[in-house]
Design an enzyme around this catalytic site. Sequence first.
Site, PDB file in Angstrom:
ATOM      1  N   ASP A  12       0.797  -1.312  -0.023  1.00 27.66           N
ATOM      2  CA  ASP A  12       0.003  -0.038  -0.126  1.00 27.66           C
ATOM      3  C   ASP A  12       0.871   1.036  -0.089  1.00 27.66           C
ATOM      4  OD1 ASP A  12      -2.528   1.652   0.317  1.00 27.66           O
ATOM      5  OD2 ASP A  12      -1.679   1.812   2.627  1.00 27.66           O
ATOM      6  N   ASP A  14      -0.162   5.169   0.954  1.00 28.48           N
ATOM      7  CA  ASP A  14      -0.122   6.013   2.094  1.00 28.48           C
ATOM      8  C   ASP A  14      -0.125   5.523   3.463  1.00 28.48           C
ATOM      9  OD1 ASP A  14      -0.160   7.858   0.150  1.00 28.48           O
ATOM     10  OD2 ASP A  14      -2.287   8.443   0.354  1.00 28.48           O
TER      11      ASP A  14
END
Length: 258
Positions: A12, A14
Amino acid sequence: MGTDRRAAAFFDLDKTVLATSSSFALARPLLAAGLLRRGDVLRSAGAQLGYAFVAADHRRSDRIRQELSRTVNGWEVARFRDAVAGAVGTAVRPLVYLEALDLVGAHQDAGEDVVVVSASAREIVEPIAAMIGADHVVATTMAVADGRFTGRTERYVYGPAKAAEMAALAQRHGYDLARSWAYSDSITDLPMLEVVGHPVAVNPDRALLRIARERGWEVRHFRRPVPLRPPPVRVLLALAGAATAVGGWFWATRPRSA
């Protein structure tokens, strides 16, 4: 699946690769470029604050997606591309977690591809992925017509869609998901974590931490965002090529994970 299928590592973006939201990191450069107005920033910040005090869910994400889609509707592709290209090295680069960068290298040293998976637009994610040396990107695709955003989403890579896109990429490249790794901080990425054999909760939110403990998943805490060394020429070329079309900075404003 045969034993010749190799593993991959899915990250992922952020709060996992980056110490904060890529959209926040890019807000000032977009303001300077005349694309964002202060009112736009306040509205998106308000949506982000709403997530800070209530659990994230798909309905809230969809409302934010619609609001931010209205924000960028009609933006010129060239101006946005130039603003992002000029900002990635200065505004985003210092926010990369050293721990994430070390893991990227470790997985690649083990012969495993690294994939950045994000609900942010591909044109935001690709330059960041190139900067850290990732091999592939899974990201949201926005529609563009006559050099401008149309405000329409062609493919929104969020929640269960992340897992589906990962499975499709695994099929194309011969990855064995049962042997693969996934890293995320957010409960909204539970499908992404569940689709691999080695899920890792990174700086997890409360809900994800509870599930990780219940299921015996590994939990890691990244704490050291540091500037990367100046990228080699091949990475600079990749960064330039990655911004050939525009999606939208705003997909990264969803909480925890984008």
